[in-house]
Design a protein around this motif. Sequence first.
Motif, PDB file in Angstrom:
ATOM      1  N   LYS A  92       3.123 -26.280 102.255  1.00  0.00           N
ATOM      2  CA  LYS A  92       3.848 -27.465 101.821  1.00  0.00           C
ATOM      3  C   LYS A  92       3.143 -28.141 100.659  1.00  0.00           C
ATOM      4  O   LYS A  92       1.948 -27.978 100.468  1.00  0.00           O
ATOM      5  N   THR A  93       3.919 -28.863  99.892  1.00  0.00           N
ATOM      6  CA  THR A  93       3.378 -29.810  98.938  1.00  0.00           C
ATOM      7  C   THR A  93       3.963 -31.165  99.304  1.00  0.00           C
ATOM      8  O   THR A  93       4.803 -31.273 100.183  1.00  0.00           O
ATOM      9  N   SER A  94       3.517 -32.186  98.650  1.00  0.00           N
ATOM     10  CA  SER A  94       4.097 -33.506  98.867  1.00  0.00           C
ATOM     11  C   SER A  94       4.351 -34.133  97.505  1.00  0.00           C
ATOM     12  O   SER A  94       3.814 -33.688  96.500  1.00  0.00           O
ATOM     13  N   GLU A  95       5.164 -35.159  97.505  1.00  0.00           N
ATOM     14  CA  GLU A  95       5.462 -35.848  96.265  1.00  0.00           C
ATOM     15  C   GLU A  95       4.184 -36.430  95.662  1.00  0.00           C
ATOM     16  O   GLU A  95       4.033 -36.509  94.460  1.00  0.00           O
ATOM     17  N   ALA A  96       3.251 -36.815  96.532  1.00  0.00           N
ATOM     18  CA  ALA A  96       2.003 -37.396  96.049  1.00  0.00           C
ATOM     19  C   ALA A  96       1.081 -36.347  95.455  1.00  0.00           C
ATOM     20  O   ALA A  96       0.236 -36.659  94.630  1.00  0.00           O
ATOM     21  N   SER A  97       1.278 -35.106  95.877  1.00  0.00           N
ATOM     22  CA  SER A  97       0.349 -34.062  95.446  1.00  0.00           C
ATOM     23  C   SER A  97       1.113 -32.770  95.229  1.00  0.00           C
ATOM     24  O   SER A  97       0.895 -31.780  95.914  1.00  0.00           O
ATOM     25  N   TYR A  98       2.051 -32.812  94.286  1.00  0.00           N
ATOM     26  CA  TYR A  98       2.940 -31.675  94.069  1.00  0.00           C
ATOM     27  C   TYR A  98       2.176 -30.425  93.651  1.00  0.00           C
ATOM     28  O   TYR A  98       2.606 -29.308  93.893  1.00  0.00           O
TER      29      TYR A  98
ATOM     30  N   PHE B  45      -6.864 -24.268  99.726  1.00  0.00           N
ATOM     31  CA  PHE B  45      -6.801 -24.695  98.332  1.00  0.00           C
ATOM     32  C   PHE B  45      -8.191 -25.064  97.828  1.00  0.00           C
ATOM     33  O   PHE B  45      -8.952 -25.774  98.498  1.00  0.00           O
ATOM     34  N   LEU B  46      -8.538 -24.589  96.645  1.00  0.00           N
ATOM     35  CA  LEU B  46      -9.795 -24.991  95.994  1.00  0.00           C
ATOM     36  C   LEU B  46      -9.524 -25.920  94.819  1.00  0.00           C
ATOM     37  O   LEU B  46     -10.039 -27.030  94.766  1.00  0.00           O
ATOM     38  N   VAL B  47      -8.716 -25.443  93.854  1.00  0.00           N
ATOM     39  CA  VAL B  47      -8.583 -26.193  92.614  1.00  0.00           C
ATOM     40  C   VAL B  47      -7.294 -25.794  91.898  1.00  0.00           C
ATOM     41  O   VAL B  47      -6.818 -24.673  92.028  1.00  0.00           O
ATOM     42  N   SER B  48      -6.740 -26.752  91.165  1.00  0.00           N
ATOM     43  CA  SER B  48      -5.621 -26.462  90.280  1.00  0.00           C
ATOM     44  C   SER B  48      -6.010 -26.859  88.862  1.00  0.00           C
ATOM     45  O   SER B  48      -6.818 -27.781  88.658  1.00  0.00           O
ATOM     46  N   PHE B  49      -5.421 -26.193  87.891  1.00  0.00           N
ATOM     47  CA  PHE B  49      -5.854 -26.327  86.498  1.00  0.00           C
ATOM     48  C   PHE B  49      -4.628 -26.300  85.616  1.00  0.00           C
ATOM     49  O   PHE B  49      -3.788 -25.410  85.727  1.00  0.00           O
ATOM     50  N   GLU B  56      -6.357 -31.044  90.136  1.00  0.00           N
ATOM     51  CA  GLU B  56      -6.657 -31.446  91.505  1.00  0.00           C
ATOM     52  C   GLU B  56      -7.693 -30.482  92.085  1.00  0.00           C
ATOM     53  O   GLU B  56      -7.735 -29.316  91.720  1.00  0.00           O
ATOM     54  N   LYS B  57      -8.533 -30.998  92.990  1.00  0.00           N
ATOM     55  CA  LYS B  57      -9.504 -30.142  93.655  1.00  0.00           C
ATOM     56  C   LYS B  57      -9.699 -30.615  95.082  1.00  0.00           C
ATOM     57  O   LYS B  57      -9.446 -31.769  95.409  1.00  0.00           O
ATOM     58  N   SER B  58     -10.147 -29.684  95.931  1.00  0.00           N
ATOM     59  CA  SER B  58     -10.361 -30.014  97.331  1.00  0.00           C
ATOM     60  C   SER B  58     -11.820 -30.375  97.567  1.00  0.00           C
ATOM     61  O   SER B  58     -12.667 -30.256  96.668  1.00  0.00           O
TER      62      SER B  58
END
Lengths: 113, 116
Positions: A92-98, B45-49, B56-58
């Motif tokens: 899942k994703t959320s609107e806060a963290s798409y 999840f580790l990281v998005s780029f 975003e990162k965990s």
Amino acid sequence: GESVGLHLPTLSVQEGDNSIINCAYSNSASDYFIWYKQESGKGPQFIIDIRSNMDKRQGQRVTVLLNKTVKHLSLQIAATQPGDSAVYFCAKTSEASYDKVIFGPGTSLSVIP
Amino acid sequence: EPEVTQTPSHQVTQMGQEVILRCVPISNHLYFYWYRQILGQKVEFLVSFYNNEISEKSEIFDDQFSVERPDGSNFTLKIRSTKLEDSAMYFCASRAGVISGANVLTFGAGSRLTVL
């Protein structure tokens, strides 16, 4: 925090029968849900997705049902085949963290020939 | 069909050593990710780029981890000083972009890291 979980870690079905894999989630702000299939030695592979403004979505032999009242998601596979044997993850994703896809722990589906 | 490719498929390293895992995302994709999967466990999840920076990162992605897109095709994950608990399968993923609608990630086959 947000989490995604599955009801059963393993599921065995007879070839030709329908399979139902269940998933529960915790955050009601969730916007988008995805099912992935992971075969042995491979990365997760997209199967089907559904947005939170929908209750049902159908693909080829697969159907995803979303019950927002009880925060429950299911994947139905029609006429299960040996090639469907894999681990299935709801995500899942959320609107806060798409941009952040959170995976559940996975259900291992075994198809008995 | 376009695919995400990862190298190496398996790397064995000594604790404390630096490791670089490489990924070539799908060429017209704009968003890139690293995930890891400890044996038998879920995908984390580790990281998005995006746009040459981390979006975003965990909590897992601490100062020992870094990502880089050194050229127009490669996307790398570096672990500066590996620990035993870094042993896992590391998956790279990419997606096209918001315009295409769904947040559908395409994953590579993974790089298995074993720390001794």
